[in-house]
Scaffold this motif. Structure first.
Motif, PDB file in Angstrom:
ATOM      1  N   ALA A   1       0.881  -1.168   0.000  1.00 22.86           N
ATOM      2  CA  ALA A   1       0.000   0.000   0.000  1.00 22.86           C
ATOM      3  C   ALA A   1       0.917   1.216   0.000  1.00 22.86           C
ATOM      4  N   VAL A   2       0.743   2.096  -0.969  1.00 24.40           N
ATOM      5  CA  VAL A   2       1.588   3.277  -1.088  1.00 24.40           C
ATOM      6  C   VAL A   2       0.743   4.516  -0.821  1.00 24.40           C
ATOM      7  N   HIS A   3       1.216   5.334   0.094  1.00 19.98           N
ATOM      8  CA  HIS A   3       0.552   6.596   0.419  1.00 19.98           C
ATOM      9  C   HIS A   3       1.470   7.735  -0.003  1.00 19.98           C
ATOM     10  N   GLU A   4       1.087   8.405  -1.090  1.00 13.59           N
ATOM     11  CA  GLU A   4       1.866   9.529  -1.610  1.00 13.59           C
ATOM     12  C   GLU A   4       1.506  10.774  -0.797  1.00 13.59           C
ATOM     13  N   LEU A   5       2.418  11.225   0.043  1.00 14.62           N
ATOM     14  CA  LEU A   5       2.120  12.335   0.947  1.00 14.62           C
ATOM     15  C   LEU A   5       1.778  13.622   0.206  1.00 14.62           C
TER      16      LEU A   5
END
Length: 104
Positions: A41-45
């Protein structure tokens, strides 16, 4: 999602990466995980509505630099250096197996 904390997000999937879309080291980590067949799961800030809040929480956890920040099995692993050290020592893939991120 605006009240969701880093720790809550880190526990939702076996592998979680906090990233910035313009960060080459973030891309490198995501590419490594993809090559290992890990669906992180990637959370692009820089694209999250509460990205600044998440970044602040990551700083408080000791993330320096803030991205990439990698969590495996809900546990903070570190950034690029820590992940690459685990990978080169042969410890990363077994950890992924333990948390169910890969089955090979």
């Amino acid at each position: 999602m605006s009240n969701t904390s880093v720790k809550e997000l880190a526990k939702k999937r076996a592998v979680v990466v906090f990233s910035r879309s313009s960060c080459c080291m973030c891309y490198t980590i995501q590419r490594l995980f993809s090559d290992l067949s890990v669906n992180a799961a990637v959370h692009e800030l820089d694209q999250e509505p509460n990205g600044r809040e998440l970044e602040s929480q990551l700083k408080k956890l000791g993330c320096n630099p803030v991205v990439p920040a990698v969590f495996i099995g809900g546990e903070f692993v570190g950034g690029t250096n820590e992940v690459m050290e685990l990978h080169l020592s042969g410890s990363l893939v077994p950890w992924f197996r333990r948390v169910g991120a890969i089955w090979l």
